[in-house]
Design an enzyme around this catalytic site. Structure first.
Site, PDB file in Angstrom:
ATOM      1  N   GLU A  69       0.849  -1.206   0.000  1.00  0.00           N
ATOM      2  CA  GLU A  69       0.000   0.000   0.000  1.00  0.00           C
ATOM      3  C   GLU A  69       0.878   1.247   0.000  1.00  0.00           C
ATOM      4  OE1 GLU A  69      -2.468   1.587  -0.637  1.00  0.00           O
ATOM      5  OE2 GLU A  69      -3.940   1.798   0.961  1.00  0.00           O
ATOM      6  N   ASP A  70       0.359   2.329  -0.558  1.00  0.00           N
ATOM      7  CA  ASP A  70       1.160   3.551  -0.612  1.00  0.00           C
ATOM      8  C   ASP A  70       1.264   4.235   0.752  1.00  0.00           C
ATOM      9  OD1 ASP A  70      -1.534   4.352  -0.622  1.00  0.00           O
ATOM     10  OD2 ASP A  70      -1.397   5.563  -2.429  1.00  0.00           O
TER      11      ASP A  70
ATOM     12  N   ASP B 149      -2.701   5.960   6.609  1.00  0.00           N
ATOM     13  CA  ASP B 149      -3.144   7.271   7.089  1.00  0.00           C
ATOM     14  C   ASP B 149      -4.017   7.055   8.332  1.00  0.00           C
ATOM     15  OD1 ASP B 149      -3.596  10.055   7.024  1.00  0.00           O
ATOM     16  OD2 ASP B 149      -5.204   9.893   5.572  1.00  0.00           O
TER      17      ASP B 149
ATOM     18  N   LYS C 193       1.673   7.908   8.107  1.00  0.00           N
ATOM     19  CA  LYS C 193       1.329   9.185   8.754  1.00  0.00           C
ATOM     20  C   LYS C 193       0.773   8.867  10.129  1.00  0.00           C
ATOM     21  CE  LYS C 193      -0.503  11.724   4.782  1.00  0.00           C
ATOM     22  NZ  LYS C 193      -1.665  12.481   4.303  1.00  0.00           N
TER      23      LYS C 193
ATOM     24  N   PHE D   5      -0.285  16.482   3.057  1.00  0.00           N
ATOM     25  CA  PHE D   5      -0.788  15.769   1.891  1.00  0.00           C
ATOM     26  C   PHE D   5       0.350  15.631   0.880  1.00  0.00           C
ATOM     27  CE2 PHE D   5      -2.963  14.790  -1.991  1.00  0.00           C
ATOM     28  CZ  PHE D   5      -3.908  13.878  -1.560  1.00  0.00           C
ATOM     29  N   VAL D   6       0.653  14.401   0.500  1.00  0.00           N
ATOM     30  CA  VAL D   6       1.791  14.175  -0.395  1.00  0.00           C
ATOM     31  C   VAL D   6       1.355  13.563  -1.730  1.00  0.00           C
ATOM     32  CG1 VAL D   6       3.494  13.947   1.459  1.00  0.00           C
ATOM     33  CG2 VAL D   6       2.276  11.913   0.646  1.00  0.00           C
TER      34      VAL D   6
ATOM     35  N   ARG E 156       1.075  11.501 -10.139  1.00  0.00           N
ATOM     36  CA  ARG E 156       1.531  10.142  -9.809  1.00  0.00           C
ATOM     37  C   ARG E 156       2.914   9.862 -10.388  1.00  0.00           C
ATOM     38  NH1 ARG E 156      -2.797   7.195  -7.640  1.00  0.00           N
ATOM     39  NH2 ARG E 156      -4.843   7.619  -8.499  1.00  0.00           N
TER      40      ARG E 156
END
Ligand code: IMP
Ligand code: MG
Length: 180
Positions: free
Chosen positions: A99-100, A103, A131, A152-153, A165
């Protein structure tokens, strides 16, 4: 009013490459001699998965799932809908969910429970970014690229409204509204 977008570099491509290589080596050691399936969460994790896979020297296969969360960035509802399921059975396999960003933890909690019900041999979770300050639901992850602040990245697979992206570095996206 137009929205002025500012991109501030947070993690360089060199640091990403070095860290992804380390995670690939750790996975190779942890699953020594066994096959692994990398299960990417579309679309954000696609680039991380592609790079990570090339640092794993095991018998490796890929699969992808896609989810959509209800609510929004400010108010996640915790309700997640599976948009695309796996193509292959997970039963008895070594699955690494890729997963990226971790959060609030709501998406990974949902996915973890869903995938465990498919009875994999082992289920591990790899996230590129964590995060921690945003967590609503604790999730135990096995491999973490970088801890980042509550910003927010975008870049390296991650988007804002489907853009950015393709950036090679991970950047903080800042929006400022300007009267014109
Ligand atoms: P959560 O852990 O359920 O809150 O959701 C994590 C998902 O929200 C990630 O997989 C991303 O798709 C998205 N997300 C969270 N923070 C960011 C960000 O800073 N940039 C881009 N996407 C984000
Ligand atoms: Mg995502």
């Amino acid at each position: 009013m137009t929205q002025q977008v500012t991109l501030r570099p947070l993690i360089s491509r060199e640091r990403i490459t070095a860290r992804v290589s380390e995670i690939g080596q750790r996975i190779t050691q942890d699953f020594a001699g066994e096959p692994v399936m990398l299960l990417g969460v579309l679309k954000g994790a696609a680039i991380f998965l592609a790079d990570l896979a090339r640092h794993i020297t095991l018998d490796t296969s890929f699969d992808f799932i896609a989810v959509s969360s209800y609510g929004n960035q400010q108010q996640p509802s915790g309700e997640v809908r599976l948009v695309k399921d796996v193509d292959e059975s997970l039963e008895g396999k070594n699955v690494i969910l890729v997963e990226d960003i971790l959060d609030t933890g709501l998406t990974l909690t949902y996915l973890r429970n869903l995938l465990l019900a498919r009875r994999p041999k082992r289920l591990k979770i790899a996230v590129l970014l964590d995060k921690t300050p945003r967590r609503l639901q604790p999730v135990a992850v096995d491999y973490v690229g970088f801890e980042i602040p509550d910003e927010f990245v975008v870049g390296y697979g991650m988007d804002f409204a489907e853009r950015y992206r393709n950036l090679q570095d991970i950047c903080i996206l800042e929006l400022a509204s300007e009267a014109v």
